[in-house]
Design a protein around this motif. Structure first.
Motif, PDB file in Angstrom:
ATOM      1  N   PRO A   1       0.839  -1.210   0.000  1.00  0.00           N
ATOM      2  CA  PRO A   1       0.000   0.000   0.000  1.00  0.00           C
ATOM      3  C   PRO A   1       0.866   1.250   0.000  1.00  0.00           C
ATOM      4  O   PRO A   1       1.830   1.356   0.756  1.00  0.00           O
ATOM      5  CB  PRO A   1      -0.799  -0.133   1.298  1.00  0.00           C
ATOM      6  CG  PRO A   1      -0.852  -1.604   1.555  1.00  0.00           C
ATOM      7  CD  PRO A   1       0.454  -2.153   1.071  1.00  0.00           C
ATOM      8  N   SER A   2       0.524   2.204  -0.849  1.00  0.00           N
ATOM      9  CA  SER A   2       1.382   3.370  -1.061  1.00  0.00           C
ATOM     10  C   SER A   2       1.574   4.205   0.194  1.00  0.00           C
ATOM     11  O   SER A   2       2.591   4.904   0.327  1.00  0.00           O
ATOM     12  CB  SER A   2       0.812   4.240  -2.183  1.00  0.00           C
ATOM     13  OG  SER A   2      -0.490   4.697  -1.826  1.00  0.00           O
ATOM     14  N   GLN A   3       0.616   4.160   1.121  1.00  0.00           N
ATOM     15  CA  GLN A   3       0.734   4.963   2.339  1.00  0.00           C
ATOM     16  C   GLN A   3       1.538   4.256   3.432  1.00  0.00           C
ATOM     17  O   GLN A   3       1.803   4.839   4.479  1.00  0.00           O
ATOM     18  CB  GLN A   3      -0.664   5.301   2.871  1.00  0.00           C
ATOM     19  CG  GLN A   3      -1.481   6.183   1.943  1.00  0.00           C
ATOM     20  CD  GLN A   3      -0.751   7.447   1.565  1.00  0.00           C
ATOM     21  OE1 GLN A   3      -0.239   8.164   2.429  1.00  0.00           O
ATOM     22  NE2 GLN A   3      -0.682   7.722   0.258  1.00  0.00           N
ATOM     23  N   SER A   4       1.901   3.009   3.176  1.00  0.00           N
ATOM     24  CA  SER A   4       2.678   2.269   4.166  1.00  0.00           C
ATOM     25  C   SER A   4       4.087   2.847   4.289  1.00  0.00           C
ATOM     26  O   SER A   4       4.722   3.228   3.295  1.00  0.00           O
ATOM     27  CB  SER A   4       2.766   0.798   3.764  1.00  0.00           C
ATOM     28  OG  SER A   4       3.729   0.118   4.547  1.00  0.00           O
TER      29      SER A   4
ATOM     30  N   LYS B   1       7.415   3.563   1.463  1.00  0.00           N
ATOM     31  CA  LYS B   1       8.230   4.767   1.313  1.00  0.00           C
ATOM     32  C   LYS B   1       9.708   4.472   1.541  1.00  0.00           C
ATOM     33  O   LYS B   1      10.568   5.020   0.841  1.00  0.00           O
ATOM     34  CB  LYS B   1       7.728   5.840   2.281  1.00  0.00           C
ATOM     35  CG  LYS B   1       6.304   6.305   1.942  1.00  0.00           C
ATOM     36  CD  LYS B   1       5.761   7.272   2.970  1.00  0.00           C
ATOM     37  CE  LYS B   1       4.333   7.667   2.621  1.00  0.00           C
ATOM     38  NZ  LYS B   1       3.730   8.583   3.615  1.00  0.00           N
TER      39      LYS B   1
END
Length: 551
Positions: free
Chosen positions: A60-63, A67
Protein backbone atom coordinates in the motif's frame (compact mmCIF):
# COMPACT_ATOMS: atom_id res chain seq x y z
CA UNK A 1 35.11 12.58 -9.45
CA UNK A 2 35.90 12.13 -5.75
CA UNK A 3 32.26 12.68 -4.79
CA UNK A 4 31.04 10.18 -7.38
CA UNK A 5 33.55 7.61 -6.11
CA UNK A 6 32.34 8.16 -2.55
CA UNK A 7 28.74 7.74 -3.68
CA UNK A 8 29.56 4.44 -5.38
CA UNK A 9 31.36 3.20 -2.29
CA UNK A 10 28.40 4.13 -0.13
CA UNK A 11 25.98 2.41 -2.49
CA UNK A 12 28.09 -0.71 -2.24
CA UNK A 13 27.94 -0.46 1.53
CA UNK A 14 24.14 -0.05 1.41
CA UNK A 15 23.91 -3.24 -0.62
CA UNK A 16 25.89 -4.99 2.12
CA UNK A 17 23.36 -3.75 4.67
CA UNK A 18 20.55 -4.93 2.43
CA UNK A 19 22.20 -8.32 2.02
CA UNK A 20 22.69 -8.98 5.71
CA UNK A 21 19.15 -7.94 6.48
CA UNK A 22 17.60 -9.78 3.57
CA UNK A 23 18.81 -13.09 4.98
CA UNK A 24 18.18 -12.25 8.60
CA UNK A 25 14.77 -13.90 8.99
CA UNK A 26 12.27 -15.93 6.96
CA UNK A 27 9.73 -13.87 5.04
CA UNK A 28 6.72 -15.69 6.51
CA UNK A 29 7.44 -14.22 9.95
CA UNK A 30 6.25 -10.80 8.73
CA UNK A 31 2.98 -9.22 7.64
CA UNK A 32 2.31 -8.71 3.92
CA UNK A 33 3.86 -5.19 3.61
CA UNK A 34 6.94 -6.36 5.48
CA UNK A 35 7.23 -9.50 3.34
CA UNK A 36 7.00 -7.49 0.12
CA UNK A 37 9.46 -4.98 1.56
CA UNK A 38 11.91 -7.81 2.17
CA UNK A 39 11.37 -9.11 -1.40
CA UNK A 40 12.16 -5.64 -2.71
CA UNK A 41 15.30 -5.49 -0.57
CA UNK A 42 16.41 -8.83 -2.05
CA UNK A 43 15.90 -7.39 -5.53
CA UNK A 44 18.04 -4.37 -4.69
CA UNK A 45 20.66 -6.67 -3.29
CA UNK A 46 20.76 -8.29 -6.75
CA UNK A 47 20.91 -4.77 -8.28
CA UNK A 48 17.54 -5.32 -9.97
CA UNK A 49 15.59 -2.07 -9.57
CA UNK A 50 12.75 -3.25 -11.85
CA UNK A 51 12.18 -6.28 -9.63
CA UNK A 52 12.23 -4.02 -6.56
CA UNK A 53 9.54 -1.82 -8.14
CA UNK A 54 7.32 -4.83 -8.71
CA UNK A 55 7.55 -5.62 -4.98
CA UNK A 56 6.93 -1.95 -4.21
CA UNK A 57 3.70 -1.97 -6.23
CA UNK A 58 2.34 -4.73 -3.98
CA UNK A 59 2.72 -2.59 -0.82
CA UNK A 60 0.00 0.00 0.00
CA UNK A 61 1.38 3.37 -1.06
CA UNK A 62 0.73 4.96 2.34
CA UNK A 63 2.68 2.27 4.17
CA UNK A 64 5.95 3.39 5.75
CA UNK A 65 7.55 0.28 4.26
CA UNK A 66 6.56 1.40 0.75
CA UNK A 67 8.23 4.77 1.31
CA UNK A 68 11.41 3.26 2.74
CA UNK A 69 11.69 0.82 -0.15
CA UNK A 70 10.95 3.58 -2.69
CA UNK A 71 13.59 5.73 -1.04
CA UNK A 72 16.15 2.94 -1.22
CA UNK A 73 15.32 2.42 -4.90
CA UNK A 74 15.76 6.16 -5.50
CA UNK A 75 19.16 6.07 -3.81
CA UNK A 76 20.23 3.09 -5.93
CA UNK A 77 19.31 5.17 -9.00
CA UNK A 78 21.02 8.27 -7.52
CA UNK A 79 17.72 10.18 -7.46
CA UNK A 80 18.53 11.83 -4.15
CA UNK A 81 15.85 14.53 -4.23
CA UNK A 82 13.19 11.84 -4.36
CA UNK A 83 14.95 9.94 -1.59
CA UNK A 84 14.85 12.99 0.68
CA UNK A 85 11.17 13.70 0.02
CA UNK A 86 10.24 10.10 0.84
CA UNK A 87 12.52 9.41 3.78
CA UNK A 88 12.89 12.61 5.78
CA UNK A 89 9.25 12.51 7.03
CA UNK A 90 9.98 9.04 8.44
CA UNK A 91 13.19 10.08 10.16
CA UNK A 92 11.71 9.79 13.67
CA UNK A 93 9.39 6.84 12.99
CA UNK A 94 9.15 4.23 15.74
CA UNK A 95 6.88 1.78 13.86
CA UNK A 96 9.44 0.27 11.48
CA UNK A 97 11.17 -3.00 12.25
CA UNK A 98 14.95 -2.88 12.70
CA UNK A 99 15.84 -3.84 9.12
CA UNK A 100 13.68 -1.10 7.62
CA UNK A 101 14.92 1.49 10.12
CA UNK A 102 18.55 0.66 9.36
CA UNK A 103 17.93 0.98 5.61
CA UNK A 104 16.02 4.25 6.13
CA UNK A 105 18.91 5.93 7.93
CA UNK A 106 21.55 4.37 5.68
CA UNK A 107 19.77 5.66 2.57
CA UNK A 108 19.55 9.15 4.06
CA UNK A 109 23.26 9.02 4.89
CA UNK A 110 24.09 8.33 1.23
CA UNK A 111 21.78 11.14 0.11
CA UNK A 112 23.57 13.55 2.44
CA UNK A 113 26.91 12.28 1.14
CA UNK A 114 25.79 13.36 -2.32
CA UNK A 115 25.19 16.87 -0.94
CA UNK A 116 28.65 16.85 0.65
CA UNK A 117 26.97 17.31 4.04
CA UNK A 118 29.35 15.21 6.09
CA UNK A 119 27.86 15.96 9.48
CA UNK A 120 24.27 15.05 8.52
CA UNK A 121 25.52 11.88 6.83
CA UNK A 122 27.45 10.90 9.94
CA UNK A 123 24.41 11.56 12.13
CA UNK A 124 22.32 9.24 9.95
CA UNK A 125 24.94 6.50 10.09
CA UNK A 126 25.12 6.68 13.87
CA UNK A 127 21.30 6.50 13.92
CA UNK A 128 21.36 3.42 11.68
CA UNK A 129 23.75 1.65 14.01
CA UNK A 130 21.07 1.32 16.70
CA UNK A 131 19.26 -1.16 14.46
CA UNK A 132 22.20 -3.37 13.50
CA UNK A 133 22.66 -6.63 15.37
CA UNK A 134 25.50 -8.85 14.23
CA UNK A 135 29.19 -8.15 14.74
CA UNK A 136 29.67 -8.38 10.97
CA UNK A 137 27.07 -5.68 10.34
CA UNK A 138 28.58 -3.42 12.97
CA UNK A 139 32.10 -3.84 11.63
CA UNK A 140 30.98 -3.07 8.07
CA UNK A 141 29.12 -0.07 9.41
CA UNK A 142 32.12 1.25 11.33
CA UNK A 143 34.29 0.78 8.26
CA UNK A 144 31.84 2.85 6.20
CA UNK A 145 31.92 5.65 8.79
CA UNK A 146 35.69 5.53 8.80
CA UNK A 147 35.89 5.77 5.00
CA UNK A 148 33.73 8.88 5.27
CA UNK A 149 35.80 10.63 7.96
CA UNK A 150 39.38 9.52 7.38
CA UNK A 151 39.69 11.37 4.06
CA UNK A 152 38.55 14.72 5.46
CA UNK A 153 41.16 17.40 6.22
CA UNK A 154 41.71 18.36 9.85
CA UNK A 155 40.15 21.82 9.46
CA UNK A 156 36.88 20.36 8.19
CA UNK A 157 36.80 17.80 10.98
CA UNK A 158 37.30 20.52 13.58
CA UNK A 159 34.51 22.60 12.02
CA UNK A 160 31.88 19.86 12.01
CA UNK A 161 33.03 18.73 15.48
CA UNK A 162 31.91 22.08 16.83
CA UNK A 163 28.50 21.84 15.16
CA UNK A 164 27.28 18.59 16.71
CA UNK A 165 25.95 18.16 20.29
CA UNK A 166 25.83 14.36 19.88
CA UNK A 167 28.57 12.64 21.88
CA UNK A 168 28.67 9.58 19.57
CA UNK A 169 29.20 11.84 16.56
CA UNK A 170 31.78 13.87 18.48
CA UNK A 171 33.56 10.65 19.41
CA UNK A 172 33.86 9.52 15.79
CA UNK A 173 35.24 12.91 14.76
CA UNK A 174 37.69 12.96 17.66
CA UNK A 175 38.81 9.48 16.64
CA UNK A 176 39.52 10.76 13.12
CA UNK A 177 41.41 13.72 14.57
CA UNK A 178 43.39 11.44 16.87
CA UNK A 179 44.36 9.20 13.96
CA UNK A 180 45.80 12.20 12.11
CA UNK A 181 48.27 12.87 14.93
CA UNK A 182 51.41 11.08 13.85
CA UNK A 183 53.04 11.46 17.26
CA UNK A 184 51.73 11.10 20.77
CA UNK A 185 49.13 8.89 22.38
CA UNK A 186 45.95 10.53 21.08
CA UNK A 187 44.75 7.41 19.25
CA UNK A 188 45.83 5.09 22.03
CA UNK A 189 44.07 7.18 24.69
CA UNK A 190 40.89 7.89 22.71
CA UNK A 191 38.91 5.02 24.37
CA UNK A 192 39.63 6.54 27.79
CA UNK A 193 37.65 9.63 26.81
CA UNK A 194 34.82 7.69 25.11
CA UNK A 195 34.47 4.47 27.14
CA UNK A 196 30.88 3.79 26.04
CA UNK A 197 31.37 4.68 22.39
CA UNK A 198 30.53 2.02 19.75
CA UNK A 199 34.07 2.22 18.36
CA UNK A 200 35.70 1.78 21.76
CA UNK A 201 35.08 -1.97 21.86
CA UNK A 202 37.64 -2.82 19.21
CA UNK A 203 37.53 -0.61 16.14
CA UNK A 204 39.82 2.06 17.58
CA UNK A 205 42.31 -0.61 18.65
CA UNK A 206 42.19 -2.05 15.15
CA UNK A 207 43.19 1.38 13.83
CA UNK A 208 46.03 1.51 16.33
CA UNK A 209 47.46 -1.82 15.17
CA UNK A 210 47.32 -0.61 11.55
CA UNK A 211 49.42 2.48 12.31
CA UNK A 212 52.87 2.37 10.69
CA UNK A 213 55.78 1.75 13.00
CA UNK A 214 58.84 3.93 13.29
CA UNK A 215 62.24 2.83 11.89
CA UNK A 216 63.19 1.57 15.34
CA UNK A 217 60.31 -0.89 15.19
CA UNK A 218 58.18 0.80 17.85
CA UNK A 219 54.67 2.08 17.25
CA UNK A 220 54.74 5.82 16.56
CA UNK A 221 52.21 6.44 19.30
CA UNK A 222 54.42 5.04 22.00
CA UNK A 223 56.11 7.47 24.40
CA UNK A 224 58.54 7.01 27.22
CA UNK A 225 56.30 9.03 29.58
CA UNK A 226 59.27 9.92 31.74
CA UNK A 227 60.17 13.30 33.18
CA UNK A 228 58.61 15.84 35.52
CA UNK A 229 55.56 18.08 35.48
CA UNK A 230 55.72 21.13 37.75
CA UNK A 231 52.57 22.05 39.69
CA UNK A 232 52.82 25.71 40.78
CA UNK A 233 49.75 26.37 42.93
CA UNK A 234 49.11 28.28 46.19
CA UNK A 235 49.08 25.28 48.53
CA UNK A 236 50.69 27.48 51.23
CA UNK A 237 47.69 29.85 51.36
CA UNK A 238 44.85 28.62 53.58
CA UNK A 239 42.05 30.06 51.45
CA UNK A 240 43.51 28.58 48.26
CA UNK A 241 44.54 25.19 49.58
CA UNK A 242 41.17 23.45 48.86
CA UNK A 243 41.16 24.92 45.35
CA UNK A 244 44.74 23.83 44.69
CA UNK A 245 44.01 20.36 46.03
CA UNK A 246 40.91 19.95 43.81
CA UNK A 247 42.85 21.10 40.73
CA UNK A 248 45.67 18.68 41.57
CA UNK A 249 43.22 15.79 41.99
CA UNK A 250 41.62 16.49 38.60
CA UNK A 251 44.97 16.84 36.87
CA UNK A 252 46.38 13.62 38.33
CA UNK A 253 43.16 11.72 37.52
CA UNK A 254 43.40 12.74 33.86
CA UNK A 255 47.10 11.92 33.83
CA UNK A 256 46.37 8.44 35.17
CA UNK A 257 43.66 7.89 32.55
CA UNK A 258 46.18 8.79 29.85
CA UNK A 259 48.73 6.31 31.19
CA UNK A 260 51.21 9.12 31.83
CA UNK A 261 53.62 8.21 34.63
CA UNK A 262 55.66 11.40 34.80
CA UNK A 263 56.35 12.74 38.27
CA UNK A 264 54.13 15.57 39.52
CA UNK A 265 56.31 17.92 41.55
CA UNK A 266 54.53 20.51 43.71
CA UNK A 267 55.91 24.04 44.09
CA UNK A 268 53.70 25.73 46.71
CA UNK A 269 53.36 29.49 46.26
CA UNK A 270 52.50 31.82 49.15
CA UNK A 271 50.22 34.84 49.54
CA UNK A 272 53.10 37.00 48.32
CA UNK A 273 52.86 37.06 44.49
CA UNK A 274 56.58 37.87 44.36
CA UNK A 275 57.32 34.36 45.68
CA UNK A 276 56.57 33.21 42.15
CA UNK A 277 59.92 34.61 41.01
CA UNK A 278 62.03 32.33 43.22
CA UNK A 279 59.83 29.30 42.55
CA UNK A 280 60.01 29.87 38.81
CA UNK A 281 63.80 30.01 38.94
CA UNK A 282 63.81 26.71 40.84
CA UNK A 283 61.45 25.12 38.32
CA UNK A 284 63.70 26.16 35.46
CA UNK A 285 66.72 24.72 37.25
CA UNK A 286 64.86 21.44 37.77
CA UNK A 287 64.51 20.96 34.00
CA UNK A 288 60.81 20.06 34.00
CA UNK A 289 58.83 19.05 30.89
CA UNK A 290 55.91 21.43 31.44
CA UNK A 291 54.23 23.45 34.17
CA UNK A 292 50.68 23.87 35.50
CA UNK A 293 49.97 27.23 37.19
CA UNK A 294 50.11 29.82 38.58
CA UNK A 295 46.52 30.43 39.71
CA UNK A 296 45.98 34.11 40.52
CA UNK A 297 46.18 37.12 38.21
CA UNK A 298 48.89 38.77 40.34
CA UNK A 299 51.02 35.63 40.13
CA UNK A 300 50.58 35.47 36.36
CA UNK A 301 51.60 39.13 36.06
CA UNK A 302 54.80 38.44 38.01
CA UNK A 303 55.52 35.38 35.89
CA UNK A 304 55.09 37.34 32.66
CA UNK A 305 57.89 39.66 33.77
CA UNK A 306 60.36 36.78 33.88
CA UNK A 307 62.35 35.43 30.96
CA UNK A 308 60.19 33.25 28.66
CA UNK A 309 60.13 29.59 29.69
CA UNK A 310 61.61 26.91 27.48
CA UNK A 311 58.69 24.59 28.30
CA UNK A 312 54.92 25.08 28.03
CA UNK A 313 53.20 26.78 30.99
CA UNK A 314 49.42 26.62 31.45
CA UNK A 315 48.33 29.46 33.75
CA UNK A 316 44.90 28.94 35.32
CA UNK A 317 43.59 32.49 35.08
CA UNK A 318 43.56 35.47 32.76
CA UNK A 319 46.39 38.01 32.84
CA UNK A 320 45.60 41.67 33.36
CA UNK A 321 46.60 42.25 29.73
CA UNK A 322 46.29 39.31 27.33
CA UNK A 323 46.94 41.34 24.18
CA UNK A 324 50.54 40.11 24.02
CA UNK A 325 50.63 36.54 25.25
CA UNK A 326 54.19 35.61 26.19
CA UNK A 327 55.82 32.77 24.31
CA UNK A 328 55.14 29.35 25.88
CA UNK A 329 52.70 30.79 28.47
CA UNK A 330 49.12 29.78 27.76
CA UNK A 331 46.06 31.07 29.62
CA UNK A 332 43.11 28.96 30.71
CA UNK A 333 40.75 29.44 33.63
CA UNK A 334 37.29 30.15 35.00
CA UNK A 335 36.75 33.64 33.64
CA UNK A 336 33.73 35.85 34.36
CA UNK A 337 34.31 37.63 31.07
CA UNK A 338 34.10 34.40 29.08
CA UNK A 339 30.88 33.27 30.74
CA UNK A 340 29.21 36.67 30.38
CA UNK A 341 30.21 36.86 26.71
CA UNK A 342 28.57 33.48 26.08
CA UNK A 343 25.36 34.37 27.95
CA UNK A 344 25.12 37.62 25.97
CA UNK A 345 25.57 35.71 22.72
CA UNK A 346 22.88 33.22 23.77
CA UNK A 347 20.43 35.95 24.78
CA UNK A 348 20.91 37.96 21.59
CA UNK A 349 20.53 34.84 19.47
CA UNK A 350 17.11 34.46 21.14
CA UNK A 351 16.21 38.02 20.14
CA UNK A 352 16.86 39.82 23.42
CA UNK A 353 17.70 43.50 22.90
CA UNK A 354 17.13 45.07 26.33
CA UNK A 355 18.12 43.85 29.77
CA UNK A 356 17.54 44.67 33.40
CA UNK A 357 20.49 43.88 35.64
CA UNK A 358 19.79 42.72 39.19
CA UNK A 359 22.68 41.96 41.53
CA UNK A 360 23.30 40.53 44.97
CA UNK A 361 25.24 42.56 47.51
CA UNK A 362 28.51 40.62 47.49
CA UNK A 363 31.59 42.17 45.81
CA UNK A 364 31.70 39.34 43.25
CA UNK A 365 28.04 39.82 42.33
CA UNK A 366 28.57 43.55 41.92
CA UNK A 367 31.55 42.88 39.66
CA UNK A 368 29.46 40.44 37.59
CA UNK A 369 26.79 43.14 37.17
CA UNK A 370 29.31 45.77 36.13
CA UNK A 371 30.95 43.45 33.60
CA UNK A 372 27.61 42.45 32.11
CA UNK A 373 26.54 46.09 31.80
CA UNK A 374 29.70 47.07 29.92
CA UNK A 375 29.80 43.97 27.69
CA UNK A 376 26.05 44.08 26.97
CA UNK A 377 26.22 47.66 25.77
CA UNK A 378 29.39 46.95 23.78
CA UNK A 379 27.40 44.18 22.04
CA UNK A 380 24.68 46.67 21.05
CA UNK A 381 22.17 45.92 23.81
CA UNK A 382 20.65 48.53 26.09
CA UNK A 383 19.76 48.34 29.76
CA UNK A 384 16.54 49.29 31.53
CA UNK A 385 17.01 50.44 35.11
CA UNK A 386 14.67 48.65 37.54
CA UNK A 387 12.47 50.67 39.92
CA UNK A 388 14.02 51.85 43.18
CA UNK A 389 14.60 48.75 45.32
CA UNK A 390 13.36 48.28 48.84
CA UNK A 391 15.00 46.43 51.71
CA UNK A 392 13.32 43.58 53.53
CA UNK A 393 12.74 45.04 57.02
CA UNK A 394 12.91 41.60 58.61
CA UNK A 395 16.19 40.60 56.97
CA UNK A 396 19.63 40.87 58.50
CA UNK A 397 21.44 43.87 57.03
CA UNK A 398 24.53 41.81 56.27
CA UNK A 399 22.63 39.23 54.22
CA UNK A 400 19.76 41.21 52.72
CA UNK A 401 19.69 41.98 49.02
CA UNK A 402 17.88 44.76 47.24
CA UNK A 403 14.37 43.66 46.24
CA UNK A 404 13.37 45.20 42.87
CA UNK A 405 9.74 46.14 42.47
CA UNK A 406 7.52 45.40 39.47
CA UNK A 407 8.51 47.41 36.39
CA UNK A 408 5.67 48.75 34.21
CA UNK A 409 8.03 48.63 31.20
CA UNK A 410 9.98 45.39 31.59
CA UNK A 411 13.08 44.60 29.58
CA UNK A 412 13.33 41.63 27.21
CA UNK A 413 15.37 39.78 29.84
CA UNK A 414 16.80 39.94 33.34
CA UNK A 415 20.45 39.23 34.09
CA UNK A 416 20.72 38.00 37.67
CA UNK A 417 24.24 38.59 38.99
CA UNK A 418 24.16 36.55 42.17
CA UNK A 419 25.31 33.39 43.86
CA UNK A 420 22.80 30.67 44.77
CA UNK A 421 21.92 32.08 48.19
CA UNK A 422 21.49 35.65 46.93
CA UNK A 423 19.45 34.48 43.94
CA UNK A 424 17.06 32.50 46.17
CA UNK A 425 16.31 35.67 48.13
CA UNK A 426 16.00 37.94 45.10
CA UNK A 427 14.10 35.74 42.64
CA UNK A 428 10.65 35.87 44.37
CA UNK A 429 10.65 39.65 43.85
CA UNK A 430 11.31 39.44 40.11
CA UNK A 431 8.84 39.11 37.25
CA UNK A 432 8.83 35.38 36.49
CA UNK A 433 7.33 36.08 33.04
CA UNK A 434 10.53 37.82 31.96
CA UNK A 435 13.27 35.42 30.75
CA UNK A 436 16.03 35.39 33.35
CA UNK A 437 19.66 34.45 32.72
CA UNK A 438 22.70 33.98 34.92
CA UNK A 439 26.11 32.30 34.93
CA UNK A 440 27.60 29.37 36.87
CA UNK A 441 27.82 31.18 40.23
CA UNK A 442 24.05 30.80 40.64
CA UNK A 443 24.26 26.99 40.79
CA UNK A 444 25.29 25.28 44.03
CA UNK A 445 26.10 22.05 42.19
CA UNK A 446 23.26 20.06 43.80
CA UNK A 447 20.67 19.24 41.14
CA UNK A 448 17.92 18.37 43.64
CA UNK A 449 18.59 21.12 46.21
CA UNK A 450 15.22 22.25 47.74
CA UNK A 451 16.66 25.76 48.07
CA UNK A 452 16.63 25.98 44.28
CA UNK A 453 12.83 25.94 44.11
CA UNK A 454 12.68 29.74 43.93
CA UNK A 455 14.95 29.69 40.87
CA UNK A 456 12.65 27.81 38.50
CA UNK A 457 12.99 28.71 34.80
CA UNK A 458 16.29 30.58 35.20
CA UNK A 459 18.76 29.64 32.46
CA UNK A 460 22.44 29.61 33.29
CA UNK A 461 25.81 28.38 32.06
CA UNK A 462 27.95 25.77 33.73
CA UNK A 463 30.34 22.93 33.04
CA UNK A 464 28.99 19.68 31.54
CA UNK A 465 30.64 17.90 34.48
CA UNK A 466 28.17 19.58 36.86
CA UNK A 467 25.12 19.49 34.58
CA UNK A 468 25.54 15.92 33.32
CA UNK A 469 27.82 14.15 35.83
CA UNK A 470 26.52 10.70 34.85
CA UNK A 471 27.50 11.06 31.18
CA UNK A 472 29.41 8.02 29.92
CA UNK A 473 32.36 10.09 28.73
CA UNK A 474 32.93 11.27 32.32
CA UNK A 475 32.53 7.93 34.06
CA UNK A 476 36.27 7.36 34.51
CA UNK A 477 36.51 10.50 36.69
CA UNK A 478 33.62 9.84 39.10
CA UNK A 479 35.59 7.83 41.64
CA UNK A 480 38.49 10.32 41.69
CA UNK A 481 36.11 13.23 42.34
CA UNK A 482 33.84 11.44 44.83
CA UNK A 483 35.62 12.84 47.90
CA UNK A 484 35.13 16.46 46.89
CA UNK A 485 32.06 18.51 47.89
CA UNK A 486 29.55 19.53 45.20
CA UNK A 487 29.69 22.86 43.45
CA UNK A 488 32.85 24.92 43.39
CA UNK A 489 35.35 22.18 44.26
CA UNK A 490 33.92 19.98 41.50
CA UNK A 491 34.47 22.86 39.07
CA UNK A 492 38.11 23.13 40.08
CA UNK A 493 38.50 19.35 39.74
CA UNK A 494 37.11 19.53 36.20
CA UNK A 495 39.42 22.44 35.41
CA UNK A 496 42.39 20.38 36.52
CA UNK A 497 41.32 17.36 34.47
CA UNK A 498 40.96 19.38 31.27
CA UNK A 499 44.16 21.27 32.07
CA UNK A 500 46.11 18.01 31.77
CA UNK A 501 44.81 17.30 28.28
CA UNK A 502 45.42 20.90 27.17
CA UNK A 503 48.93 21.03 28.60
CA UNK A 504 49.88 17.63 27.23
CA UNK A 505 48.72 18.71 23.76
CA UNK A 506 50.63 21.99 23.96
CA UNK A 507 53.73 20.07 24.98
CA UNK A 508 53.46 17.62 22.08
CA UNK A 509 51.92 19.67 19.26
CA UNK A 510 52.09 23.39 20.17
CA UNK A 511 51.30 24.62 16.65
CA UNK A 512 48.45 22.21 16.01
CA UNK A 513 44.81 23.16 16.60
CA UNK A 514 42.69 20.89 18.78
CA UNK A 515 39.02 20.76 19.74
CA UNK A 516 37.67 18.33 22.31
CA UNK A 517 34.70 17.85 24.62
CA UNK A 518 36.02 18.19 28.14
CA UNK A 519 34.59 18.16 31.64
CA UNK A 520 34.53 21.96 31.64
CA UNK A 521 32.97 22.36 28.18
CA UNK A 522 34.05 22.38 24.58
CA UNK A 523 37.73 23.29 24.50
CA UNK A 524 39.20 24.87 21.37
CA UNK A 525 42.94 25.45 21.07
CA UNK A 526 44.05 27.56 18.12
CA UNK A 527 47.30 27.17 16.22
CA UNK A 528 48.76 30.10 18.18
CA UNK A 529 47.87 28.52 21.51
CA UNK A 530 44.85 30.61 22.45
CA UNK A 531 42.30 28.59 24.39
CA UNK A 532 38.54 29.13 24.19
CA UNK A 533 35.96 27.30 26.29
CA UNK A 534 32.21 27.02 25.59
CA UNK A 535 29.98 25.99 28.50
CA UNK A 536 26.78 23.96 28.59
CA UNK A 537 23.37 25.53 29.26
CA UNK A 538 21.26 24.44 32.19
CA UNK A 539 17.88 25.43 33.58
CA UNK A 540 16.27 25.28 37.01
CA UNK A 541 12.97 23.40 36.95
CA UNK A 542 10.47 21.79 39.30
CA UNK A 543 12.30 18.50 38.65
CA UNK A 544 15.67 19.96 39.61
CA UNK A 545 18.43 21.31 37.42
CA UNK A 546 18.29 19.97 33.86
CA UNK A 547 20.74 20.12 30.98
CA UNK A 548 19.39 22.09 28.02
CA UNK A 549 22.26 22.12 25.53
CA UNK A 550 25.75 20.72 25.38
CA UNK A 551 28.39 22.93 23.80
Amino acid sequence: MTQRLLTLLCLSWLLLVLTTHATAAPADTHTAPEAQFRSGVTCLQNQDAACARLALNKIPSQSAYAKVLAGAIAVSEQDFDTAFSLLLPLHSSTTLHDEAAAILHSSLAIAYDNQADTLRALEQRTAAERFLQSDEQLHQHHTAIWHQLSTLPRDELVTIRGESPDTVVQGWIDLALAAKEQEGDALKNWPNFYPGHPAADGFSQELLTQRPTSPSGHNTTATTQTGTIAILLPFSVDMYYPVSDAIMQGFSAAQAQAGDHRELRIYASTDDPASINDLYQQIQADNVDMMLGPLTRDEISHLSQQSPPSFPVLALNQADDTADQQQNIYLYGQSLETEIAQIISTAQRLGMQSATIVAGNSPLSERMAQLFNVMWQDAGGHTITPPTPTEDENADSETSDAQPQANPNPADMIFLAANSEEASRIRPHLDTATPTFSISHIYSGMAQDPDNSALNAIRFLDMPWLLQPDAKQFSMFKEAASGLPPGEMQRWFALGADAYRILDHLNRNPEQALTFQGLTGKIEISTDGRIHRTLATGRFSTEGVILETMP
